[in-house]
Design a protein around this motif. Structure first.
Motif, PDB file in Angstrom:
ATOM      1  N   THR A 209       0.732  -1.250   0.033  1.00 27.20           N
ATOM      2  CA  THR A 209      -0.105  -0.069  -0.074  1.00 27.20           C
ATOM      3  C   THR A 209       0.787   1.264   0.000  1.00 27.20           C
ATOM      4  O   THR A 209       0.203   2.432  -0.130  1.00 27.20           O
ATOM      5  N   ILE A 212       8.340   2.725   1.429  1.00 29.26           N
ATOM      6  CA  ILE A 212       9.211   3.659   2.523  1.00 29.26           C
ATOM      7  C   ILE A 212      10.477   4.170   1.570  1.00 29.26           C
ATOM      8  O   ILE A 212      11.155   3.523   1.347  1.00 29.26           O
ATOM      9  N   HIS A 222       4.990  -0.712   2.800  1.00 26.66           N
ATOM     10  CA  HIS A 222       3.677  -0.863   3.805  1.00 26.66           C
ATOM     11  C   HIS A 222       2.960  -1.834   3.091  1.00 26.66           C
ATOM     12  O   HIS A 222       2.748  -1.858   1.991  1.00 26.66           O
ATOM     13  N   THR A 223       2.286  -2.571   4.012  1.00 28.07           N
ATOM     14  CA  THR A 223       1.451  -3.465   3.444  1.00 28.07           C
ATOM     15  C   THR A 223       0.158  -3.744   4.468  1.00 28.07           C
ATOM     16  O   THR A 223       0.257  -3.309   5.385  1.00 28.07           O
ATOM     17  N   ASN A 224      -0.725  -4.456   3.742  1.00 27.50           N
ATOM     18  CA  ASN A 224      -1.978  -4.673   4.751  1.00 27.50           C
ATOM     19  C   ASN A 224      -1.581  -5.646   5.762  1.00 27.50           C
ATOM     20  O   ASN A 224      -2.396  -5.897   6.740  1.00 27.50           O
ATOM     21  N   GLU A 227       4.477  -3.553   8.229  1.00 30.56           N
ATOM     22  CA  GLU A 227       5.553  -2.889   7.474  1.00 30.56           C
ATOM     23  C   GLU A 227       6.579  -4.010   7.134  1.00 30.56           C
ATOM     24  O   GLU A 227       7.013  -4.683   8.189  1.00 30.56           O
TER      25      GLU A 227
END
Ligand SMILES: Cc1cc2nc3c(=O)[nH]c(=O)nc-3n(C[C@H](O)[C@H](O)[C@H](O)COP(=O)(O)OP(=O)(O)OC[C@H]3O[C@@H](n4cnc5c(N)ncnc54)[C@H](O)[C@@H]3O)c2cc1C
Ligand SMILES: [Zn+2]
Lengths: 416, 93
Positions: A209, A212, A222-224, A227
């Motif tokens: 999503t 960085i 960043h992921t669901n 991090e």
């Protein structure tokens, strides 16, 4: 994990196939990896496999927002060929074709690669001349190509309409005998299993999503599912490449469009090869299950909705019924679309970016399935060495600034 | 399938139109001063938005005129139709 073999098959048959081991694990993501591949399609999985196998990078992960192979890898019409016009293209696609030829053995997984030949039809003098030019270019580049007459075409594929009074009569065509088809899902599964055996984490239901980035360098994603830190990111997200690029503040020379295909009810074998036509825009082959696999064109406007418009399907069906009259009473079973990333010169992008550690492999548009092994192999090299391989050097983003485009609109005209 | 509203002819099927891609890409006014990077960005780089997309359309099999559309590339909903030269309309994503 056990190899697949005739003995394993017999042993498991005796156990009523209840004890086959899982082909790849479903690990929890680690807090950090040496490299992260975004996108678990064939290209992303192949990249991970070659990174682990050839470059010793085993602390790596493939992050896939859905299930592996659920993107274009599982939606395409599986044509594999290498008869492109420019020497740069012939080199990259034929590199892939050579890897296809040994892929089932390499992966210990039957990818059902079938060199049944691919034919491109010519319907007028101009097209015939252009196709002959491509034959000569292919032969110069070491790619097999030959001209076939209407009589030969009738022998190769008896259901093809050769009536000279057709609206767009068939004047002949090109044939690449080493070309053919493969089983698309098996390619994703085979690379996933191979990469997993080398220690790669394949993490499904994990959507990236955000990226960085600090001081012009990547530091993670960043992921669901939280991090994940990493100094190296390879994005292989096909139709969603521009969305990931935007996370780094970068624009790419891509437009996303739906590309559609459909299959008929299964019938007895009638189509021993693959036949494509640029002019009337249709192509067809027959799967081993007996379905006729038909490819349509792209919708003319940008879209991320994984469904296509009916006018495009209608036009394709019109062409198919004229070229193969026996199809006029066949029922079509399924129709679907995938989102493809169209590049202005109809060639792919395998490239570094202005952000250190961030690499993209995209722009394969309507025709990247055929390149899966080669693309993964070259992208792994590029990621591991922080430098392009000689074969993918011409396909860097740089070409949109230098003007050294690799125009393949002719060889890629019929969308597949 | 889209139902597009031509500002001059009214609602028509998508088959009457041709799509001209991303709109509001302004040709640089100082071409002599542009370097390769600026030219490359202008000619090739696109937003390719997932969500609201501002794009050009032409009523090719009708009045032949160009106009602009704001459309969602996810739901295909037409959010606004406006004329060439107008500013981007404010639309909810
Ligand atoms: C109908 C159709 C017919 C085609 N026919 C042919 C053909 O005959 N021959 C041929 O050579 N090519 C063909 N193609 C093109 C070919 O399918 C693609 O070029 C190729 O499969 C691309 O592979 P990929 O692994 O890059 O993409 P994909 O398989 O689409 O993989 C990309 C993955 O990235 C994932 N992803 C996206 N965003 C994120 C995110 N934020 N976080 C995590 N994961 C993300 C997606 O879920 C997807 O699984 C066809 C395509 C279509 C749609
Ligand atoms: Zn009009």
């Amino acid at each position: 994990m056990a190899n697949y073999s005739i003995f394993a098959l017999a042993r498991n048959a005796l156990q009523r196939h209840r004890n086959w081991p899982q082909a790849w694990r479903s690990p929890q993501p680690r807090a950090s990896y040496d490299a992260v591949i975004v996108g678990g399609g064939g290209h992303g999985l192949a990249t991970a496999y070659y990174l682990a196998k050839l470059h010793g990078m085993r602390n790596i992960a493939v992050l896939e927002k859905g299930w592996i192979g659920g993107g274009n890898t599982g939606r395409n019409t599986t044509i594999v060929r290498s008869n492109y016009l420019n020497p740069e293209s012939a080199a990259i696609y034929d590199h892939a074709l050579k890897l296809w030829e040994g892929l089932s053995q390499e992966l210990n997984f039957n990818v059902m690669f079938s060199q049944r030949g691919v034919i491109n039809l010519a319907h007028d003098e101009g097209e015939a001349r252009e196709l002959r030019r491509r034959i000569y270019a292919n032969q110069l580049a070491g790619v097999d190509a030959e001209w076939v007459t209407p009589t030969q075409l009738g022998e190769l594929c008896p259901i093809l309409n050769l009536d000279p009074n057709m609206r767009y009569p068939v004047l002949g065509g090109t044939l690449q005998r080493r070309a053919g088809t493969a089983r698309h899902d098996a390619v994703a599964w085979g690379y996933a299993r191979g990469a997993d055996r080398l220690g790669v984490h394949i993490i499904e239901n994990c959507e990236v999503t955000g990226l960085i980035i600090r001081d012009g360098r990547v530091e993670g994603v960043h992921t669901n599912r939280g991090e994940i830190r990493t100094p190296k990111i390879g994005v292989v997200a096909a139709g969603h490449s521009s969305v990931l690029a935007a996370m780094a503040g970068i624009r790419l020379p891509l437009d996303s469009h739906p590309l559609q295909a459909l299959v008929s009810e299964p019938i007895k074998p009638v189509m021993p090869t693959v036949i494509m036509s640029n002019k009337v825009h249709a192509y067809m082959s027959q799967s081993d299950k007996g379905e006729l696999v038909i490819g349509a064109g792209i919708d003319p406007y940008n879209s991320y909705a994984q469904r296509g418009s009916l006018p495009v399907i209608e036009e394709t069906i019109r062409a198919v019924v004229e070229l193969y009259p026996i199809t006029s009473r066949l029922k079509m079973m399924r129709q679907w679309a995938g989102i493809v990333d169209i590049c202005p010169d109809a060639s792919p992008i395998i490239s570094a970016t202005p952000v250190d550690g961030l690499y993209f492999n995209c722009g394969w548009g309507t025709g990247g399935f055929k390149a899966t092994p080669g693309s993964g192999h070259l992208f792994a090299h590029t990621l591991a060495k922080d430098a392009a391989h000689a074969i993918n050097a011409p396909f860097a983003l740089e070409r949109f600034y230098s003007g050294a485009l690799v125009a393949e609109h002719g060889a890629a005209a019929v969308a597949h | 399938m889209l139902l597009l509203e031509c500002p001059w002819c009214g609602p028509r099927s998508e088959e009457e139109f041709s799509c001209g891609g991303e709109g509001h890409i302004v040709r640089p006014l100082n071409p002599d001063e542009l370097d390769d990077a600026a030219w490359g960005d202008y000619v090739f780089m696109r937003r390719n938005a997932k969500g609201v997309h501002f794009e050009r359309w032409r009523h090719a099999h009708g009045c032949g005129r160009w106009f602009n559309v704001a459309r969602s590339t996810v739901s295909h909903e037409i959010l606004a139709v406006y004329r060439v030269g107008d500013d981007k309309p404010k639309v909810a994503p």
